[in-house]
Every structure is written in C-alpha cells, then in structure tokens.
Design an enzyme around this catalytic site. Structure first.
Site, PDB file in Angstrom:
ATOM      1  N   PRO A   2       0.816  -1.209   0.000  1.00 15.94           N
ATOM      2  CA  PRO A   2       0.000   0.000   0.000  1.00 15.94           C
ATOM      3  C   PRO A   2       0.855   1.266   0.000  1.00 15.94           C
ATOM      4  CG  PRO A   2      -0.832  -1.577   1.596  1.00 15.94           C
ATOM      5  CD  PRO A   2       0.480  -2.110   1.103  1.00 15.94           C
ATOM      6  N   GLU A   3       0.330   2.297  -0.660  1.00 18.12           N
ATOM      7  CA  GLU A   3       0.998   3.596  -0.685  1.00 18.12           C
ATOM      8  C   GLU A   3       0.677   4.352   0.601  1.00 18.12           C
ATOM      9  OE1 GLU A   3       2.494   4.699  -3.854  1.00 18.12           O
ATOM     10  OE2 GLU A   3       2.016   2.792  -4.812  1.00 18.12           O
ATOM     11  N   LYS A  51       4.252   4.718   5.666  1.00 19.57           N
ATOM     12  CA  LYS A  51       3.469   3.492   5.585  1.00 19.57           C
ATOM     13  C   LYS A  51       3.327   2.801   6.937  1.00 19.57           C
ATOM     14  CE  LYS A  51       4.979   2.867   0.811  1.00 19.57           C
ATOM     15  NZ  LYS A  51       5.533   1.950  -0.210  1.00 19.57           N
ATOM     16  N   ARG A 252      10.819  -4.003  -8.706  1.00 18.35           N
ATOM     17  CA  ARG A 252       9.453  -3.555  -8.959  1.00 18.35           C
ATOM     18  C   ARG A 252       9.215  -3.515 -10.463  1.00 18.35           C
ATOM     19  NH1 ARG A 252       9.663  -4.377  -4.347  1.00 18.35           N
ATOM     20  NH2 ARG A 252       8.953  -3.116  -2.573  1.00 18.35           N
TER      21      ARG A 252
END
Length: 278
Positions: A2-3, A51, A252
């Site tokens: 999650p951002e 985060k 990524r």
C-alpha cells in the site's frame, strides 16, 4: 504494498472509530504478542508516518503496524461478518459500537509511545505530514540529491528519502515529469518538482480509497501508465512498456511511455518487454 495515502486513510478511519473509547476487547493474535491483552485500555490517538501506523493507548504504549504486501485494517459493527477469514486476524480492537480488525499484520509491535521514533526515525519526511513546510521539502531534497548515481524510479521509492511513495506514485511521477524511470538522480532537471509532485498526488487521494493521477476515478482511467503495459499512452498513443527495475526483494515493475519519457532504457538483464504492435 500500500501507498502512504492508503495507510493515511486507514489511520484516519481508525481514529474516528476508536479514539476516546475504552476497549471491551483488545486481542493481539500475533505469535509474538499473544499474551498481551489491551481490553480496558482507552485509545488516545492514531497516527501514521509514511506506511507505518501507530494506535496509542492511555497506558503510554503504542501498537505499531505495517501493512506490508497483504495487510489491511477493517472496521465493522459488532456482530457483522468479517470480509476476510478469522485465521488471518492479528488484532481485534472492539469498543461498544465498532470492531477494528487488523488482518495479515505480519509486522506488529507493542512498544512505549515515547519509543515510536525507534521504528520511524530513519525515514525521510512524511509527504502527508499535516505540518509539512519548506523545512520538510528541503530535507527531502537533501536526501534525494545525496543519491546522484541512483535511478530516479528507485530513489523515489526509498522511504529514507521521503516517506509514503509506492510503486504507483513513483511510476506516475516519472511519467508526468517526462522522465525515464532509469534516469539517474544527477540527471533529473528539477528534483524539487519531483518531491512536490509526489506530495501533491498523495494529497489528492489521501481522503478516498480511489487512487487517481489523471483526475478521473472511473475504472480504467485513473492512471497514466501504471499497470497499463501494452496499452496506448493517453497522450501520444505509443504502446506503454513494462520492465523490472531493481534487484531481489527490491525489484518492482516499472511502466513508461518511451516517447513521452525519453532517456535511459532498462539494461537487457532487466528483461524489458513490449506489447506487440497490431
């Protein structure tokens, strides 16, 4: 993963539901903390840093959680059926009228509130810090430009530079600035603009679950290039490309438009891919 805006929204909702209320049930089902019971404690605050999420209690302790790849906080009314299996629940905090359940929280710690900095002190400035000012921006710039030989796509993801950016936002920042993700930081024409844009995109989406960088929240229209490998660029019509960036656990998927984002391409070892032209 999650951002920062997703974690910010989770913290905001948890705070609205729990702060000021005494817990009737406070189960920690994580193997490391299972012997601790938070029932009877009053929630005094919920705070997020990038985060990381901290739920604070009136006994001077905080419960730290990090969602990692699959974690989530859900809110229910007592008696409601949970949307995920009970065996995934790691935290259950229940007041008189709300139940907060933390699912798949593999990274969990109960610690003195005064020691929170031990877990987040190494991070760069939080892009969603309500007190963000020129000092925060300057600190982020120092940390970013201290990595001149790092690719900008990876540097934006580094939480020690600035906290909150994930793969979606770094991808979209690179597109909107016309930068190849493989551009070295020293070759970025306007590093402050990258920081300001990352913050602006997170702020736009901080109070809603939909994450949009295009201005539209309609399905399939919310991002410029992220997750759109093989589709047409919304600006020029060129096919969006995707390739791996980074190595090992830090790798990524990068997305970019080769026409709108000229510059270095991924080296062959990254296995760049392109959709076939019709």
């Amino acid at each position: 993963m999650p951002e920062g805006d997703t974690v910010h929204l989770a913290g905001k909702r948890l705070g609205a539901a729990l702060v000021g209320h005494r817990l009737r049930r406070g189960e920690l089902r994580h193997p490391r903390w299972v012997e601790h019971d938070l029932a009877g404690r009053t929630v005094t605050g919920v705070a997020t840093v990038g985060k990381h999420l901290f739920t604070r209690f009136d006994d001077g302790r905080s419960l730290h959680s990090h969602l990692q790849m699959d974690g989530a906080w859900h809110l229910y009314r007592p008696g409601m059926r949970w949307r995920r299996p009970a065996h995934q629940a790691r935290v259950v905090l229940e007041t008189g009228d709300r139940v907060a359940v933390g699912f798949a929280l593999h990274d969990l710690e109960l610690l003195p509130t005064a020691d929170e900095d031990r877990l987040v002190g190494h991070l760069g400035p939080d892009l969603l810090d309500p007190g963000w000012d020129d000092g925060h921006a300057a600190a982020a710039l120092r940390r970013l430009t201290a990595r001149p030989d790092q690719e900008i796509g990876l540097a934006l993801l580094e939480q020690r530079v600035m906290a909150g950016v994930g793969n979606l936002y770094q991808t979209e920042v690179c597109f909107l600035l016309g930068l190849s993700p493989w551009t070295l930081v020293r070759d970025v024409p306007d590093p402050p603009a990258a920081i300001a844009l990352a913050r602006e995109l997170l702020r736009r989406n901080a109070d809603r679950p939909q994450q949009s960088t295009t201005g539209s929240t309609r399905a399939g229209e919310a991002q410029w290039v992220y997750g759109r490998a093989g589709q047409r660029c919304r600006r020029c019509g060129t096919r969006i490309r995707s390739a791996k960036q980074g190595d090992g656990v830090h790798a990524r998927a990068a997305y970019w438009c080769p026409r709108c984002q000229p510059g270095p391409a991924p080296p062959p070892r990254h296995g760049a891919t392109r959709a076939m032209e019709p």
